[in-house]
Enzyme design. Structure first.
Site, PDB file in Angstrom:
ATOM      1  N   TRP A   8     110.037   8.523  87.822  1.00  0.00           N
ATOM      2  CA  TRP A   8     109.041   8.963  86.849  1.00  0.00           C
ATOM      3  C   TRP A   8     109.598  10.101  86.003  1.00  0.00           C
ATOM      4  CZ3 TRP A   8     105.466   6.867  84.300  1.00  0.00           C
ATOM      5  CH2 TRP A   8     104.538   7.624  83.597  1.00  0.00           C
ATOM      6  N   GLU A  32     104.116   3.205  83.008  1.00  0.00           N
ATOM      7  CA  GLU A  32     104.342   2.886  84.427  1.00  0.00           C
ATOM      8  C   GLU A  32     105.177   1.617  84.550  1.00  0.00           C
ATOM      9  OE1 GLU A  32     103.859   4.608  87.114  1.00  0.00           O
ATOM     10  OE2 GLU A  32     102.393   6.117  86.501  1.00  0.00           O
ATOM     11  N   TYR A  49     103.752  18.342  84.904  1.00  0.00           N
ATOM     12  CA  TYR A  49     103.025  17.065  84.906  1.00  0.00           C
ATOM     13  C   TYR A  49     102.013  17.049  86.053  1.00  0.00           C
ATOM     14  CZ  TYR A  49     102.139  12.085  85.410  1.00  0.00           C
ATOM     15  OH  TYR A  49     101.524  10.859  85.538  1.00  0.00           O
TER      16      TYR A  49
END
Length: 189
Positions: A49, A41, A19
């Site tokens: 995350w 988010e 990522y």
């Protein structure tokens, strides 16, 4: 062995490194993708995350590719389906916020307001940030504007994480191999 110097948060986890190396901080100018990332988010609030990344394909399937026109029409049956889906974060308030976020996205489009143009209107181009910040005066201003439009789960900290993710701010640490690459990409646009 991988000897690239990355931002510390990427750690040694291959998913997080992938990522970091391919997505995080790359300027996004696609309205739907900007909206998808903002919604993800919001789902991340209170979680890591990494959890969202592991479930991202599940989210995409559950929210029909984050197609705002389709998501805006979700009703109670869809909400119950999502609440039972182990492939996503099952939080009713966040699901409702995503449905409402899709409706707002579409209302903006109906008024001739492009979501990407709106998102980039705050800076015009990627700006340098500081990875040490959890929020900034700019993220607070964007948060306030998003909230005034009716978006939920868009506090200044969430908005700043989103700004970092979609390249509105380049927060790769100076020694990170992506810092200059992202800056070059942004400058060549």
């Amino acid at each position: 062995m991988d000897d690239k110097h990355r931002c510390g948060w990427a750690g040694s986890n291959p998913l997080m490194q992938q990522y970091h190396d391919t997505e995080w901080g790359v300027p996004v100018h696609d309205s739907r993708m900007l909206w998808e990332t903002l919604m993800l988010e919001g789902f991340q609030a209170g979680l890591s995350w990494e959890i969202i990344l592991r479930k991202r394909e599940g989210f995409r399937a559950a929210f029909v590719g984050f197609d705002p026109k389709k998501v805006a029409r979700f009703g109670e049956q869809d909400i119950e389906r999502l609440m039972a889906d182990p492939g996503i974060v099952r939080a009713r308030a966040k699901i409702l916020a995503t449905i409402r976020g899709a409706q707002i996205f579409n209302e903006m489009a109906d008024r001739g307001e492009d979501f990407a143009a709106y998102c980039w209107s705050f800076t015009g181009k990627p700006i340098e940030g500081s990875i040490n910040d959890a929020q900034t005066p700019l993220s607070a201003a964007i948060s306030k504007d998003l909230k005034a439009r009716g978006f939920k789960f868009v506090g200044p900290t969430i908005v700043y994480a989103w700004m970092q993710a979609v390249g509105i701010t380049n927060d790769h640490v100076p020694a990170c191999f992506r810092k200059a690459e992202i800056a070059d990409q942004a400058n060549s646009r």
